[in-house]
Design a protein around this motif. Structure first.
Motif, PDB file in Angstrom:
ATOM      1  N   ILE A  86       0.874  -1.173   0.000  1.00 35.98           N
ATOM      2  CA  ILE A  86       0.000   0.000   0.000  1.00 35.98           C
ATOM      3  C   ILE A  86       0.913   1.226   0.000  1.00 35.98           C
ATOM      4  O   ILE A  86       1.785   1.338   0.871  1.00 35.98           O
ATOM      5  CB  ILE A  86      -0.918   0.002   1.239  1.00 35.98           C
ATOM      6  CG1 ILE A  86      -1.815  -1.245   1.229  1.00 35.98           C
ATOM      7  CG2 ILE A  86      -1.760   1.274   1.281  1.00 35.98           C
ATOM      8  CD1 ILE A  86      -2.575  -1.451   2.527  1.00 35.98           C
TER       9      ILE A  86
ATOM     10  N   SER B   5       4.007   2.812   8.051  1.00 39.16           N
ATOM     11  CA  SER B   5       3.098   1.662   8.127  1.00 39.16           C
ATOM     12  C   SER B   5       1.723   2.093   8.615  1.00 39.16           C
ATOM     13  O   SER B   5       1.564   3.115   9.283  1.00 39.16           O
ATOM     14  CB  SER B   5       3.652   0.589   9.061  1.00 39.16           C
ATOM     15  OG  SER B   5       3.621   1.037  10.404  1.00 39.16           O
TER      16      SER B   5
ATOM     17  N   SER C 132      -4.861  -1.855   6.997  1.00 40.62           N
ATOM     18  CA  SER C 132      -4.228  -2.379   5.782  1.00 40.62           C
ATOM     19  C   SER C 132      -5.031  -3.543   5.211  1.00 40.62           C
ATOM     20  O   SER C 132      -5.252  -3.626   3.994  1.00 40.62           O
ATOM     21  CB  SER C 132      -2.799  -2.833   6.090  1.00 40.62           C
ATOM     22  OG  SER C 132      -2.006  -1.760   6.503  1.00 40.62           O
TER      23      SER C 132
END
Length: 252
Positions: free
Chosen positions: A221, A229, A235
Motif C-alpha cells: 500500500i 506503516s 491495511s
C-alpha cells in the motif's frame, strides 16, 4: 430474593465465568468461552454455536454479581458460556471446489482487537475464510469477540502453522500475495479476481521469510506520509476491498 438467583461473587459458577474471561489456557482446556451482549449472543447461536449457560442481570444473578462476571460495560445485562468450534484447516475443505476463493491469512498478529477488527471487515467484505497462523492470541479472547462484532462466529476461520497454511494454499492452487514494503508492487496492479490469499504480518516485524519466499507476488500500500506503516486491520481492510472492487468490475 428467589433461591435460584446467584447473590455471591464467590459462587463457583461465577468464578468459572471470570476465569474463562481471563485465561486462554482454560478456554482451550475446556473448549468453552464467554459471550456478552444480546446481539453477540444471538449471532453466536445463529451461527451454530451451542450455549451451555446463560446469566441475566436481575433474573438469575444480582447486579453486583453480573458486574463481577462482565468483561466490559454496556452488554445489555446478559452473558453466555458457549462451546468452541473446530478451527483446523479441514473446515476449509469446501473452498477447494470454489473457483476463486478470497482468503485472508494473518501471521502472528498479537493484538486481539486488531484480529477482531479484521474478522469484522472480512465478514462485511464477504471474504471466504480467514487463516490465523502461529497465533499469539486465541479466537475466543473477549477483546477479539467484542472487536469482531460477531464476525468471529460467522467467518470460517482456521488456525494452523505457517507451514501448514502454505502447503494448503499451494495444494489448492490459491495464489499467495504477501503485503510487504520491500520488493513489491502497488496492490491495485495485481489481479485479485483469481483464487487469492492475502497474507499480512505483524506491524512491528512484518512477515517472516518463509512467507516472502512462498509468495507468488509481493504487494504494498503506498505510504505517502511520514509514517511507514498502517495499522494491520486498516491495511487488511484496504486490500480486502480492492479484491471486492476487482471482482465486482469483472462480474459486470
Amino acid at each position: 430474593m428467589e433461591e435460584n438467583v446467584i447473590t455471591s461473587v464467590q459462587n463457583a459458577r461465577v468464578k468459572h465465568v471470570v476465569a474463562l474471561q481471563q485465561k486462554s489456557s482454560l478456554r482451550r482446556e475446556e473448549g468453552l468461552f464467554v459471550v456478552e451482549g444480546q446481539r453477540e449472543i444471538e449471532h453466536c447461536i445463529a451461527c451454530g454455536y451451542e450455549v451451555v449457560e446463560l446469566f441475566k442481570r436481575d433474573e438469575n444473578v444480582t447486579p453486583q454479581v453480573y458486574e463481577k462476571m462482565a468483561y466490559r460495560g454496556s452488554t445489555e445485562g446478559i452473558i453466555a458460556v458457549a462451546k468452541c468450534k473446530d478451527h483446523s484447516l479441514s473446515i476449509l475443505s469446501p473452498l477447494t471446489s470454489h473457483h476463486s476463493p478470497l482468503i485472508i491469512v494473518l501471521e502472528r498478529v498479537e493484538k486481539p482487537g486488531n484480529l477482531g477488527a479484521i474478522l469484522r471487515t472480512a465478514e462485511a467484505a464477504g471474504v471466504d475464510a480467514v487463516i490465523v497462523c502461529d497465533p499469539l492470541t486465541d479466537l475466543y479472547n473477549p477483546n477479539l469477540i467484542r472487536a469482531s462484532i460477531g464476525g468471529v462466529f460467522n467467518v470460517p476461520t482456521a488456525v494452523c502453522t505457517s507451514e501448514e497454511c502454505i502447503a494448503f494454499l499451494k495444494a489448492n492452487g490459491i495464489k499467495i500475495l504477501t503485503a510487504q514494503l520491500q520488493d513489491s508492487y502497488e496492490y491495485y496492479d495485481y489481479d485479485m479476481t483469481q483464487a487469492t490469499a492475502i497474507v499480512m504480518g505483524t506491524e512491528s516485524t512484518g512477515l517472516t521469510q518463509q512467507w516472502r519466499e512462498a509468495a507468488d507476488a509481493h504487494i504494498r500500500i503506498p505510504m505517502l506520509g511520514r509514517l511507514d506503516s498502517l495499522n494491520v486491520s486498516v491495511s487488511a481492510a484496504i486490500l480486502m476491498y480492492e479484491a471486492v472492487r476487482q471482482r465486482r468490475v469483472k462480474s459486470e
